[in-house]
Design a protein around this motif. Structure first.
Motif, PDB file in Angstrom:
ATOM      1  N   TYR A 152       0.819  -1.321   0.138  1.00 15.60           N
ATOM      2  CA  TYR A 152      -0.040   0.086   0.101  1.00 15.60           C
ATOM      3  C   TYR A 152       0.936   1.266   0.012  1.00 15.60           C
ATOM      4  O   TYR A 152       0.460   2.233  -0.726  1.00 15.60           O
ATOM      5  N   ASP A 203       0.606   4.240  -2.619  1.00 15.35           N
ATOM      6  CA  ASP A 203       0.708   5.538  -2.565  1.00 15.35           C
ATOM      7  C   ASP A 203       1.561   6.359  -3.116  1.00 15.35           C
ATOM      8  O   ASP A 203       1.519   7.632  -3.574  1.00 15.35           O
ATOM      9  N   HIS A 252      -5.278  -3.284  -8.134  1.00 10.61           N
ATOM     10  CA  HIS A 252      -6.177  -3.598  -7.114  1.00 10.61           C
ATOM     11  C   HIS A 252      -6.674  -4.849  -6.924  1.00 10.61           C
ATOM     12  O   HIS A 252      -6.916  -5.533  -5.875  1.00 10.61           O
ATOM     13  N   LEU A 307      -4.073  -6.506  -4.859  1.00 11.42           N
ATOM     14  CA  LEU A 307      -4.287  -6.187  -3.578  1.00 11.42           C
ATOM     15  C   LEU A 307      -5.379  -6.911  -2.762  1.00 11.42           C
ATOM     16  O   LEU A 307      -5.270  -7.394  -1.566  1.00 11.42           O
ATOM     17  N   HIS A 326     -11.776  -2.554  -0.098  1.00 10.92           N
ATOM     18  CA  HIS A 326     -11.066  -2.280  -1.385  1.00 10.92           C
ATOM     19  C   HIS A 326     -11.829  -2.725  -2.658  1.00 10.92           C
ATOM     20  O   HIS A 326     -11.738  -1.887  -3.697  1.00 10.92           O
TER      21      HIS A 326
END
Length: 495
Positions: A307, A311, A325, A328, A344
């Motif tokens: 994460y 970012d 995504h 993740l 998410h």
């Protein structure tokens, strides 16, 4: 002389700006040139049309044609070839035809590139017979085909399922003295792998290595990718190290392919080392590279690092895709953080991403933590499903010994026209047998067979009264199309 030189410099400037997607600056340069008395010519407008077609769209490129005529500059064959290429990118066969008709009305004679583009557009539209007729027209008009013509023909045949015809064409052309390019080999190797002809693809790859050509990054990456898909991890790595040791060119995508395979085989330390080498060698990282890093972190259980990387890179202006995504969400599911995965997933939906693969991961994650009923609820709420969605649920229902539910799901999948693995079918039938439901197992086997036949009859739009299933299949496989005459015509001397 000065005017010609100035126009040439203007054209070079326009080409450079269009290549870097700075179309507004290219327009401004033309206006500045006109103010200085440097008038644009047909090359200037052709360059601008190519830029707009490639980076904005066909309509934007076609609008330049009107401005061109207003400026008193007559379009030429290159102008229309650029527009046809733009229409082809949008798979617009009708626009290609309209442009060809417009060319003929203006008495502009189409050249080889016009026909190459039209042939490519036919193949992209799923019309291989018509594409081959264009190739036939090239031969009849005594236009000499170029390497791109043959590559377009071979790639189009492969793309439309005529791989054996493409190989026959390839061999016949070689007998006529045609020297194939590395691109031609790459097309055939890739398509042979995709069609499941692993041995034939490897044989062609060995032929390429024994020839005077040097396999490039695309060749090796393709071979490695399909070796890894077949779980020939050592063989795939062998090719990677061969590529490095012999000094062949390879790129970041090749590294990512190797890292992905190492992660699948559980060799996380080797994957880490490979990524370190990639950074050390100074490769520019793109979305695929970062996805590989995030996947590596998730495999190691380092979700916080994943994460944090997300970012950091987003702050630098790089936009991640649906696969980022999905990786993740899969990582959160594997870590047992179902709530986090759900949050998410909701974020993905809110951002407008395609969530099918992510939902498949989420369903599998729910099943692994024993929440199969919740997974079924999610499944029922999905508007779009694929064979992986069904397969994941079927496997997990079998593990939970809920064979009757799995059998209903299997039949609904077949009736929806989706492919189900034979291993899934065997798992349900064997499970019912071992659980003492032998009659149900036999009934399911018959229903699977009937469902498969019903789907195929519907697909071919032929009723059971017209022809038996075996006759139908034989007729379908044995049908001969215009394309299949390629080998014969070339042997008779078309080239």
């Amino acid at each position: 002389m000065f005017d010609k030189l100035s126009t040439k410099l203007l054209n070079i400037t326009i080409a450079s700006l269009c290549r870097t997607k700075q179309l507004e600056k290219a327009e401004a340069a033309i206006i500045d040139g006109i103010r200085l008395g440097i008038l644009p010519d047909v090359v200037t407008y052709n360059t601008l049309i190519t830029g707009y077609c490639r980076f904005v769209g066909f309509d934007a490129g076609y609008s330049i044609l009107h401005r061109m005529k207003q400026a008193g500059v007559n379009p030429d064959v290159v102008t229309y070839n650029s527009l046809m290429a733009g229409a082809n990118r949008e798979s617009s066969l009708f626009q290609c035809f309209d442009l060809l008709e417009e060319m003929l009305n203006m008495e502009i004679v189409p050249d080889l590139w016009s026909y190459n583009t039209l042939m490519h557009c036919f193949f992209r539209s799923g019309k291989p017979d018509e594409a081959y007729r264009v190739f036939h027209k090239i031969i009849l008009q005594s236009i000499s085909p170029c390497q791109t013509t043959y590559n377009t023909l071979i790639n189009g045949l492969c793309r439309n399922g005529y791989i054996s015809n493409a190989l026959s064409l390839f061999r016949n052309l070689q007998s006529y003295g045609y020297n194939p390019e590395i691109v031609t080999y790459n097309i055939l190797i890739n398509r042979l792998f995709k069609s499941g002809e692993f041995r034939s693809a490897m044989k062609l790859f060995d032929e390429l290595r024994d020839s005077s050509f040097v396999p490039n990054a695309i060749t090796y990456t393709t071979v490695m990718k399909y070796c890894f898909r077949r779980k020939y991890f050592n063989k795939g790595l062998e090719f990677f190290f061969e590529m490095k040791s012999r000094g062949y060119t390879y790129d970041a995508f090749a590294y990512c392919t190797v890292v992905g395979a190492l992660l699948k085989s559980g060799r996380i330390q080797d994957a880490n080392k490979c990524m370190s080498d990639m950074i050390k060698n100074g490769y520019e990282l793109d979305v695929v590279s970062y996805n590989t890093f995030i996947n590596l972190y998730c495999k190691e259980g380092r979700l916080e690092d994943a994460y944090q990387l997300l970012d950091t890179v987003e702050k630098e202006g790089l936009e991640f895709d649906k696969y980022t995504h999905t990786i993740l969400i899969d990582g959160l599911c594997k870590a047992g953080n179902i709530d986090g995965a759900k949050r998410h997933l909701n974020y993905m939906k809110m951002m407008g991403f395609d969530c099918l693969v992510a939902l498949n991961c989420f369903i599998n994650g729910l099943c692994e933590v024993g929440q199969i009923d919740y997974a079924l609820k999610i499944f029922q709420s999905m508007d779009v499903k694929d064979s992986f969605t069904y397969s994941s649920l079927i496997q997990n229902l079998c593990r939970a010994r809920r064979f009757h539910e799995a059998s209903k799901l299997l039949l609904s999948c077949i009736r929806a026209g989706m492919r189900i693995l034979r291993s899934d079918q065997r798992a349900i039938v064997n499970g019912l047998n071992l659980s003492g439901f032998r009659n149900d197992a036999a009934k399911l086997a018959m229903e699977i067979q009937t469902a498969n036949k019903t789907y195929l009859f519907g697909l071919f739009d032929i009723s059971k009264e017209d022809v038996s299933f075996c006759e139908l299949w034989s007729a379908r496989v044995g049908s001969r199309s215009y394309v299949e005459s390629i080998g014969e015509e070339l042997t008779n001397g078309c080239p």
